[in-house]
Motif scaffolding. Structure first.
Motif, PDB file in Angstrom:
ATOM      1  N   GLY A  48      12.978  -9.782  85.437  1.00  0.00           N
ATOM      2  CA  GLY A  48      12.386  -8.472  85.217  1.00  0.00           C
ATOM      3  C   GLY A  48      10.974  -8.356  85.746  1.00  0.00           C
ATOM      4  O   GLY A  48      10.183  -7.548  85.262  1.00  0.00           O
ATOM      5  N   ASP A  54      12.812  -4.189  83.556  1.00  0.00           N
ATOM      6  CA  ASP A  54      13.982  -4.681  82.827  1.00  0.00           C
ATOM      7  C   ASP A  54      15.324  -4.168  83.361  1.00  0.00           C
ATOM      8  O   ASP A  54      16.362  -4.566  82.852  1.00  0.00           O
ATOM      9  N   LYS A  57      17.083  -7.218  84.480  1.00  0.00           N
ATOM     10  CA  LYS A  57      16.775  -8.427  83.714  1.00  0.00           C
ATOM     11  C   LYS A  57      18.048  -9.059  83.163  1.00  0.00           C
ATOM     12  O   LYS A  57      18.879  -8.396  82.544  1.00  0.00           O
TER      13      LYS A  57
END
Length: 123
Positions: A48, A54, A57
């Protein structure tokens, strides 16, 4: 009129043979460093650490990539010289520390991704 003969009948299709570098001409150090940089980049995305954060991620995937990078660097460090190995090892350590920071339950020292090869990583 050009002396070059197109590889395909379709002018919109690239001539991959002309674009591809013969692998026999590529030094081993270049191949190893390129693979290492690709592993580092992929691990950073999975941690990330990109602009998207994110969105991509995935710590399980990041662990695998970091572990593979550590194994590659451990196995090739004496072959690629410290000139190439040192910055790659620094990048690996940064990824290992970022992984530890991103983990909800951090691994014990020496048990994190790639630490089998590098030993315990501390900040």
């Amino acid at each position: 009129m050009s002396d070059a003969t197109p590889a395909t009948d379709n002018p919109g299709t690239p001539d991959y043979d002309a674009l591809t570098r013969d692998i026999a001409e590529v030094p081993a150090v270049e191949v190893i460093v390129t693979v290492a940089v690709n592993l580092m980049s992929a691990a950073a995305v999975k941690l990330g650490l990109t602009d998207e954060g994110d969105a991509h991620k995935d710590l399980d995937e990041a662990r695998k990539l970091i572990h593979a990078l550590a194994g590659l660097l451990d196995g090739s460090a004496t072959e690629i010289s410290s000139f190439h190995a040192a910055p790659l090892k620094d990048g690996l350590k940064s990824l290992q520390l970022a992984f530890r920071e991103a983990s909800v339950v951090p691994d014990e020292p020496g048990k994190g991704p790639g630490e089998k090869y590098t030993g315990a990583v501390y900040g």
